[in-house]
Design an enzyme around this catalytic site. Structure first.
Site, short mmCIF file in Angstrom:
data_model
loop_
_atom_site.label_atom_id
_atom_site.label_comp_id
_atom_site.label_asym_id
_atom_site.label_seq_id
_atom_site.Cartn_x
_atom_site.Cartn_y
_atom_site.Cartn_z
N VAL A 21 10.39 0.78 10.86
CA VAL A 21 11.63 1.46 11.19
C VAL A 21 12.10 1.02 12.58
CG1 VAL A 21 10.51 3.52 12.13
CG2 VAL A 21 12.79 3.70 11.15
N ASP A 22 11.17 0.66 13.44
CA ASP A 22 11.54 0.22 14.78
C ASP A 22 12.31 -1.10 14.77
OD1 ASP A 22 10.01 2.36 15.56
OD2 ASP A 22 8.20 1.15 15.79
N THR A 99 10.44 -1.95 1.86
CA THR A 99 9.05 -1.55 2.01
C THR A 99 8.70 -1.26 3.46
OG1 THR A 99 8.19 -3.78 2.36
CG2 THR A 99 8.43 -3.06 0.09
N LYS A 154 18.61 -6.75 16.42
CA LYS A 154 18.84 -6.15 17.74
C LYS A 154 19.23 -7.23 18.75
CE LYS A 154 15.85 -2.27 16.71
NZ LYS A 154 14.92 -1.26 17.17
N GLY A 455 -28.92 15.54 -11.13
CA GLY A 455 -28.97 16.76 -10.33
C GLY A 455 -29.43 16.41 -8.92
N GLY A 460 -35.70 19.39 -9.90
CA GLY A 460 -36.71 19.53 -10.95
C GLY A 460 -36.55 18.53 -12.07
N SER A 462 -37.55 15.28 -12.46
CA SER A 462 -38.74 14.53 -12.87
C SER A 462 -39.79 15.43 -13.49
CB SER A 462 -39.33 13.80 -11.65
OG SER A 462 -38.39 12.89 -11.16
N SER A 529 -28.19 10.30 -9.56
CA SER A 529 -26.92 9.76 -10.08
C SER A 529 -25.72 10.65 -9.73
CB SER A 529 -27.00 9.50 -11.58
OG SER A 529 -27.57 10.57 -12.28
#
Lengths: 622, 300
Positions: A21-22, A99, A154, A455, A460, A462, A529
């Site tokens: 914009v500048d 853009t 400019k 989990g 728990g 295993s 996991s």
């Protein structure tokens, strides 16, 4: 008076404007619309109203407000998103992709540039060539745009000094060396006052070149791929009745005449084009960009996603290739994670197998990288689930481009440009084996499944998996347990606990579990996991129904209180980084087959629930 | 066809978008609002799927306040295209007596258009709906994607839009989500009219100037289309030569005085015009961002 009437012969130019914009980019677009008499009275009224409320141009109309369409943009005075603008002159119709320029909006610039024929790069005459301009030129070049206009804006603030203009032009030419632009035109402008935008300025007598609009009106851009070989990605099979079978699609390259021989890129099957069908009657020929329906002279197996090509110039068909990737996702790229890849009309699973290097978009330096964050650019190796037909992006922007989609959030997370196929892809073929999964399972009198325990650490998993395996073993089943800790001592000992390594950890285990299920075993996988995407990947690798997700749903405070290995204590003390539940996320399953409540029941009872579930599913015979 | 290269490129792009929808979604539909944009969109759909009939229904969300000529065109379009026509009216709104004169434009639009549309989509469980909106119409539209995701409650989140590089559209949905698809995104009002002329597409006669009964109200000409038009004290029905640049509910759509009674004249007049077409839509005339707000709530 109004805009002059474009004649029906009018052609179209799509261009992208890059700058912040500048630099006055939005002001320039507003100026072009205003000069083209495309700003209507009610729009000017709204603009005057908005200028008083949010404007930055004092008493003048702030043209930037015209293009910053979203409320957030007007409030913050910045352009965030790509905006499309339309205007016409007597000679041409223009579609402008406006853009934003800051590095955090690189993805939006990539989107705007991807379909543009030309680019207008804005430079503030007072500031000269900034890092940002180099970045814009780099991205524009990467996206395959060959025609660039450098609008040095400019000029009114530097007294229209030719020396200033010349210095910037010389800097730009140096910076753009190696970008492969076919044409570069620098123009001194003042967007605010209109100098050299539509009318040649009296204040730049030293400049003999065209005005911005004058140049864009005559700029000759070749549509990418138009001169190349035929590329026709089949979009939709049109079968209104048994007598008609047509292949609908848009030519992505080359041209086509009725009678031409075409070949299906992947299968190599050949046929001749019998008809090019449109509602306005059959065509003799079609060119790149035309949306048509083809009827072939014989029945061959063709479906959506197949690519018909010129018989003598087939595209590459491969399942591994090198590509430039712009990361657009809010979450980082994780190598080995399974994403969906869409190219042309095809969507299929793909992974990034390797990040060769990251490229700093400002300096073009090559950097090492293990993952990619939003707006970062890299050269990667990509592997797809099946071979796909493509061309290098350099040769065809449509058949050489792709996007990646996150399987879980469905967000579009990357834009990719294919460089070249990787040799090894074509040399490894699937070996057909005579003893298959069904025969192996039958011999063992069981249905192979993967029971996936997920989990928190200390939940728990295993313990329960161990009891389940003992019971199954006692029942005469053939089993194996893959335990997270154990696998990390061997197969996965090279992996750490970053997100990228966790994904690779799970991918390898899922592949091993798949092989074991293929061998006929009932496999217990006991892994934290933490991510849904990888559990989903494991599920999708296996036959339907063969993946049983068991959520060992122990609350964090319970697991932490148990702390059987003392790991939570270490993590809390800061001695252990990336610990799930503490400083690394756990994403609980949304639809697991079983949820185990370890607070209400003991491990024996929970193992019993699993065995009962397996019986009910018919996994165990008798 | 005799249209320009520019129009051919726009046409091909729209056809490509429509085919992508049919190939990617289970239950598409086309929102058909009877106006010129809908006429072009329907024509493009017929081209996209020829020789098949477009494999989705037309849906009209009917406020019951459209011009009579529009209803006639709606029946003709359905008949000529061979497509199924679904007319959806918010019966609950009717029962509440919502009308544009006494309820005001905001409430009428909210209940009879936005809510009615949401209800229609929920009833038929459409997962992709074509709309005829163009990016040149309004500022927030200029930033909307061609494939625009809607939440399960039909809301639009402008900050979470999917990038669409190379026209590679991401068509993935989660349960309950749907897609609004705008095949005319890159067309301008001028393109629409030039294409209508080049392709001889039938449009509602109200776009062409004729002597019509009108009332001057709040600085604009409103047409008295039926006996439901209630005159305010001091208002008189006059006959003027007028036409419409945009068509909606007749009490909410202003006419302009014009002699343009042929397509050529309309196109010529438009190129000299100094106001945008949405200036004739009384529902947009509140503060900037009003369209963005409506869209977030589920308006098209």
């Amino acid at each position: 008076m109004g805009a002059p009437a474009p004649k029906d012969a009018a052609s179209q130019l799509r261009f992208v404007t890059c700058g912040s914009v500048d630099d006055g980019k939005s002001t320039l677009i507003g100026r072009m619309l205003y000069d083209a008499k495309l700003l209507m009275e009610d729009q000017v009224e709204a603009l005057v109203r908005d200028s008083r409320m949010h404007g930055t141009a004092g008493e003048d109309i702030d043209f930037a407000l015209l293009v910053d369409g979203l409320e957030a943009e007007r409030e913050q005075g910045i352009t965030i998103d790509v905006a499309y603008r339309y205007f016409a002159t007597a000679r041409r119709r223009f579609i402008v992709a406006d853009t934003p320029g800051h590095v955090q909006y690189t993805r939006n610039m990539v989107t705007g540039a991807s379909t543009a024929d030309a680019a207008v790069l804005m430079v503030d005459a007072r500031k000269g060539l900034l890092e940002q301009t180099r970045r814009h030129a780099h991205i524009v070049s990467l996206l395959g745009i060959r025609h660039v206009v450098v609008a040095i804006n400019k000029m009114d603030l530097v007294d229209f000094a030719q020396t200033r203009f010349d210095a910037i032009v010389s800097d730009f030419n140096e910076a753009a060396a190696g970008f492969g632009f076919a044409s570069v035109q620098a123009i001194p402008v003042s967007a605010r006052f209109g100098d050299n935008v539509t009318e040649a300025s009296a204040r730049t007598p030293w400049y003999g070149g065209p005005t911005l609009i004058g140049y864009l009106e005559v700029l000759d851009t070749d549509t990418a791929g138009a001169d190349g070989p035929l590329r026709f990605p089949v979009q939709w099979v049109n079968r209104p009745n048994a007598d008609f079978r047509g292949y609908a699609g848009t030519l992505a390259g080359g041209s086509l005449r009725a009678g031409d021989e075409v070949v299906v890129a992947a299968s190599g099957k050949r046929a001749n084009v019998a008809r090019i069908v449109t509602m306005d009657g059959d065509l003799e020929a079609a060119v790149c960009g035309d949306a048509v329906t083809l009827v072939l002279d014989r029945e061959i197996d063709i479906s959506r996603g197949d690519m018909l090509s010129a018989a003598g110039h087939r595209p590459v068909v491969a399942d591994q290739f090198a590509a430039h990737l712009v990361w657009m996702g809010e979450d980082d790229l994780l190598p080995s994670r399974s994403y969906l890849l869409k190219t042309g009309r095809r969507t299929l699973a793909a992974t990034i197998t390797d990040i060769k290097h990251r490229i700093d978009v400002n300096t073009r330096q090559k950097l090492a990288a293990k993952s990619l964050a939003l707006n970062e650019l890299a050269v990667c190796n990509v592997s797809t689930a099946e071979p796909i037909a493509f061309d290098p992006y350099d040769e065809n922007r449509q058949t050489g481009s792709f996007i990646l989609i996150d399987r879980f959030t469905n967000a579009t997370v990357a834009a990719g440009m294919i460089d070249f196929p990787l040799r090894r892809a074509s040399n490894i073929h699937w070996q057909a084996l005579s003893i298959d999964a069904g025969k192996r399972a039958e011999q063992k009198r069981q249905t192979p499944v993967v029971i996936w325990f997920t989990g928190l650490s200390g939940a728990g998993k295993s313990t329960i998996a161990d009891i389940v395996e003992k019971r199954l073993f006692a029942l005469g089943a053939h089993t194996y347990t893959l335990d997270g800790d154990n696998v990390r001592h061997g197969l996965n000992r090279d992996l750490g606990f970053t997100d990228a390594d966790r994904v690779e950890n799970i991918r390898r285990v899922a592949e091993v579990a798949k092989l074991m299920a293929d061998a006929g075993l009932i496999v217990m996988v006991s892994f934290i996991s933490p991510f849904r995407s990888e559990r989903r990947m494991a599920r999708e690798m296996l036959p339907d129904g063969a993946f049983i997700e068991v959520h060992v749903a122990t609350p964090l405070e319970v697991a932490e209180a148990r702390d059987p290995k003392g790991l939570y204590r270490k993590a809390r003390a800061g001695e252990l980084a990336n610990f799930t539940g503490i400083d690394s996320p756990y994403e609980p399953p949304e639809n697991p087959e079983l949820v185990l409540d370890t607070v209400a029941h003991d491990p024996q009872a929970l193992a019993g629930q699993i065995v009962a579930y397996l019986r009910q599913r018919g996994v165990l015979e008798g | 066809m005799s249209a320009s290269r520019h129009l051919q490129r726009l046409e091909a792009e729209s056809i490509d978008i429509m085919r992508e929808v049919v190939a990617s979604f289970a239950r598409p539909a086309m929102l058909y609002s009877i106006g010129k944009d809908s006429a072009v969109m329907l024509h493009l759909a017929r081209k996209a799927f020829h020789p098949a009939v477009p494999p989705f229904p037309l849906m009209h969300v009917d406020t019951t306040w459209k011009f009579r000529d529009m209803y006639a065109m709606r029946e003709r379009a359905a008949r000529e295209s061979g497509m199924e026509l679904i007319v959806h009216i918010n019966q609950e709104g009717l029962a509440r007596g919502i009308d544009p004169f006494t309820s005001g434009s905001a409430l009428h639009t909210q209940v009879m258009k936005t809510e009615a549309l949401r209800h229609a989509l929920d009833t038929h469980r459409f997962d992709a709906v074509f709309g005829g909106a163009r990016r040149d119409e309004e500022k927030s539209r200029a930033k909307e994607r061609i494939f625009s995701l809607r939440t399960a409650t039909h809301g639009w989140n402008p900050k979470a839009q999917r990038p669409e590089p190379w026209a590679l559209y991401n068509t993935r949905l989660r349960a309950g989500e749907s897609m609004r698809v705008f095949p005319l995104s890159n067309w301008t009002e001028l393109d629409i009219w030039q294409y209508i002329r080049a392709e001889a597409i039938p449009v509602v006669g109200l776009y062409l100037a004729a002597e019509r009964p009108v009332v001057w109200r709040d600085g604009q000409w409103l047409m008295v289309d039926d006996e439901r038009f209630v005159l305010a004290p001091g208002e008189e029905v006059e006959t003027r030569k007028v036409r419409f640049r945009t068509l909606g509910c007749y009490p909410l759509t202003a006419a302009v005085e014009s002699d343009a009674d042929t397509l050529d004249a309309v196109i010529e007049e438009m190129m000299l015009a100094r106001t945008s077409e949405r200036a004739g839509r009384l529902i947009d005339a509140d503060e900037a961002g009003s369209m963005e707000k409506k869209k977030r709530e589920g308006y098209f």
